[in-house]
Enzyme design. Structure first.
Site, PDB file in Angstrom:
ATOM      1  N   ILE A 143       0.866  -1.170   0.000  1.00 34.01           N
ATOM      2  CA  ILE A 143       0.000   0.000   0.000  1.00 34.01           C
ATOM      3  C   ILE A 143       0.905   1.224   0.000  1.00 34.01           C
ATOM      4  O   ILE A 143       2.045   1.164   0.446  1.00 34.01           O
ATOM      5  CB  ILE A 143      -0.983   0.012   1.188  1.00 34.01           C
ATOM      6  CG1 ILE A 143      -0.266  -0.103   2.536  1.00 34.01           C
ATOM      7  CG2 ILE A 143      -2.015  -1.087   1.054  1.00 34.01           C
ATOM      8  CD1 ILE A 143      -1.204  -0.058   3.727  1.00 34.01           C
ATOM      9  N   ASP A 144       0.400   2.312  -0.546  1.00 32.23           N
ATOM     10  CA  ASP A 144       1.229   3.495  -0.735  1.00 32.23           C
ATOM     11  C   ASP A 144       1.768   4.032   0.590  1.00 32.23           C
ATOM     12  O   ASP A 144       1.188   3.809   1.655  1.00 32.23           O
ATOM     13  CB  ASP A 144       0.419   4.597  -1.417  1.00 32.23           C
ATOM     14  CG  ASP A 144      -0.073   4.202  -2.797  1.00 32.23           C
ATOM     15  OD1 ASP A 144       0.570   3.334  -3.413  1.00 32.23           O
ATOM     16  OD2 ASP A 144      -1.087   4.754  -3.236  1.00 32.23           O
ATOM     17  N   LYS A 145       2.851   4.770   0.499  1.00 31.38           N
ATOM     18  CA  LYS A 145       3.485   5.365   1.682  1.00 31.38           C
ATOM     19  C   LYS A 145       2.473   6.095   2.557  1.00 31.38           C
ATOM     20  O   LYS A 145       2.430   5.900   3.774  1.00 31.38           O
ATOM     21  CB  LYS A 145       4.588   6.333   1.238  1.00 31.38           C
ATOM     22  CG  LYS A 145       5.205   7.125   2.385  1.00 31.38           C
ATOM     23  CD  LYS A 145       6.189   8.167   1.874  1.00 31.38           C
ATOM     24  CE  LYS A 145       6.710   9.031   3.028  1.00 31.38           C
ATOM     25  NZ  LYS A 145       7.634  10.084   2.556  1.00 31.38           N
ATOM     26  N   THR A 147      -0.800   5.850   2.588  1.00 28.93           N
ATOM     27  CA  THR A 147      -2.022   5.111   2.881  1.00 28.93           C
ATOM     28  C   THR A 147      -1.765   4.272   4.124  1.00 28.93           C
ATOM     29  O   THR A 147      -0.702   3.657   4.254  1.00 28.93           O
ATOM     30  CB  THR A 147      -2.415   4.204   1.704  1.00 28.93           C
ATOM     31  OG1 THR A 147      -2.677   5.007   0.555  1.00 28.93           O
ATOM     32  CG2 THR A 147      -3.645   3.380   2.031  1.00 28.93           C
ATOM     33  N   ARG A 263      -7.023   5.436  -5.958  1.00 25.18           N
ATOM     34  CA  ARG A 263      -6.791   6.870  -6.140  1.00 25.18           C
ATOM     35  C   ARG A 263      -7.039   7.291  -7.592  1.00 25.18           C
ATOM     36  O   ARG A 263      -7.679   8.308  -7.862  1.00 25.18           O
ATOM     37  CB  ARG A 263      -5.372   7.218  -5.711  1.00 25.18           C
ATOM     38  CG  ARG A 263      -5.092   6.928  -4.238  1.00 25.18           C
ATOM     39  CD  ARG A 263      -3.605   6.942  -3.930  1.00 25.18           C
ATOM     40  NE  ARG A 263      -3.017   8.262  -4.178  1.00 25.18           N
ATOM     41  CZ  ARG A 263      -1.707   8.481  -4.206  1.00 25.18           C
ATOM     42  NH1 ARG A 263      -0.849   7.465  -4.032  1.00 25.18           N
ATOM     43  NH2 ARG A 263      -1.236   9.688  -4.417  1.00 25.18           N
TER      44      ARG A 263
END
Length: 341
Positions: A143-145, A147, A263
């Site tokens: 998962i993104d930084k 998030t 996103r």
């Protein structure tokens, strides 16, 4: 470097070729995935009745003696770091983490330290039995930084292989909560005119497109309809805020799991995430629609308002159904409370 010998016999009614027989009959305690076994065969580390065999299609028979020389697990070049982790579940084969916003999952040129992998190497220590011959955690999804939320990480080779297969088959349950601009409602005629957007019963918005790297900004993903990778996101309104409603809390779940998928898809539908400087865009919210506190909270939120709330999968070793939920973190909870005011 020392080696760990492994010896066993082929069981009754074996598959017709060596690689499949090994995958079926290798002792579970060895934690060797099909991929790892294939590599050991190719490297000449497998002997059948005392003779080295490097052909995965070699014939086998019941009672054949297999000797596998398994090189000792090598230490990772990534350094362990004593970084606190919110551990939701841990056993011999996997660990489930509630990742905070701001933490990168894996080291990269711009972030060589301070990542989840650095933290896991310290936390797990000798309980890592090795993935692909390396003493490292097996990252099967990210998962993104910025998030927050749930991640499952493999601690053994067999768990890594089993989890990766489930993610590839899109059988893993992955639900997110997001705060988005606007209200993605089926009654909005604008949404009916956006390619790739449709509605299912229950006011569930389905976004179906291809995703590929952006043509000019290689750090971004973009919606395309030719080429790219198939991506499906569903979203449902949980709560709307404002009078008239101008912001919504939505439940998003993934049929596929592409980079930045939620996103990009929500932005494509015109409902970018609050705080998302890359895809969400700076939106002007009506001062009349929201309280001053809600207006300020949305304008000043420092990251994409996205949290991996639920993660469900089949345990890759025991077969048990696993399902975890991580509460919405304080920053998003404060945002929602301010919008609700």
């Amino acid at each position: 470097m020392g080696t760990a010998p492994l010896s066993f016999r082929i069981h009754s009614d074996p598959p017709g070729r060596l690689d499949k027989a090994l995958s079926r009959d290798v002792p579970e305690a060895a934690s060797l995935s099909r991929t790892r076994l294939a590599r050991l065969i190719a490297e000449g580390q497998v002997a059948l009745n005392g003779r080295v065999v490097s052909d995965p299609k070699a014939k086998v028979a019941e009672g054949d003696v297999v000797d596998i020389t398994v090189p000792e697990v090598e230490d990772s070049h990534i350094g362990p770091e004593n970084i606190p982790l919110d551990v939701i579940h841990e056993d011999a084969d996997l660990i489930v983490i509630n990742k905070p916003a701001g933490m990168v999952v894996h080291p990269a040129p711009g972030t060589p330290t301070g990542t989840l992998v650095n933290a896991l190497l310290h936390h797990c220590g000798d309980s890592l039995s090795g993935v692909g011959g390396m003493k490292r955690p097996g990252i099967v999804h990210r998962i993104d930084k910025d998030t927050s939320g749930l991640l499952v990480v493999a601690k053994s080779d067999r768990a890594h292989h089993g989890l990766a297969a489930q993610f590839e088959a899109h059988s893993v349950e992955r639900n997110y909560r997001a705060v988005v601009y606007g209200v993605p409602d089926a009654s909005d005629p604008r949404l009916r005119g956006i390619r790739g957007v449709s509605f299912e019963p229950g006011n569930i918005m389905r976004i179906t497109t291809q995703l590929a790297r952006h043509k000019t900004d290689r750090q971004k993903q973009a919606v395309v309809f030719d080429g790219g990778r198939h991506a499906v996101t569903r979203a449902r309104i949980v709560e709307s805020f404002g009078s008239p409603a101008v912001v919504a809390l939505v439940d998003c779940w993934l049929e596929t799991g592409r980079t930045h998928q939620i996103r990009v898809h929500m932005a494509h539908a015109g409902h970018g995430l609050v705080g998302d400087a890359v895809y969400g865009g700076k939106r002007k919210l009506s001062v009349q629609a929201l309280s001053s506190g809600g207006h300020t909270a949305a304008r000043e939120f420092k990251r994409q308002a996205l949290h991996a709330l639920v993660l469900g999968f089949e345990h890759p070793v025991s077969g048990a159904n696993m399902r975890f939920e991580a509460p919405i973190p304080p920053d998003m909870a404060a945002l929602i409370a301010a919008l609700r005011d």
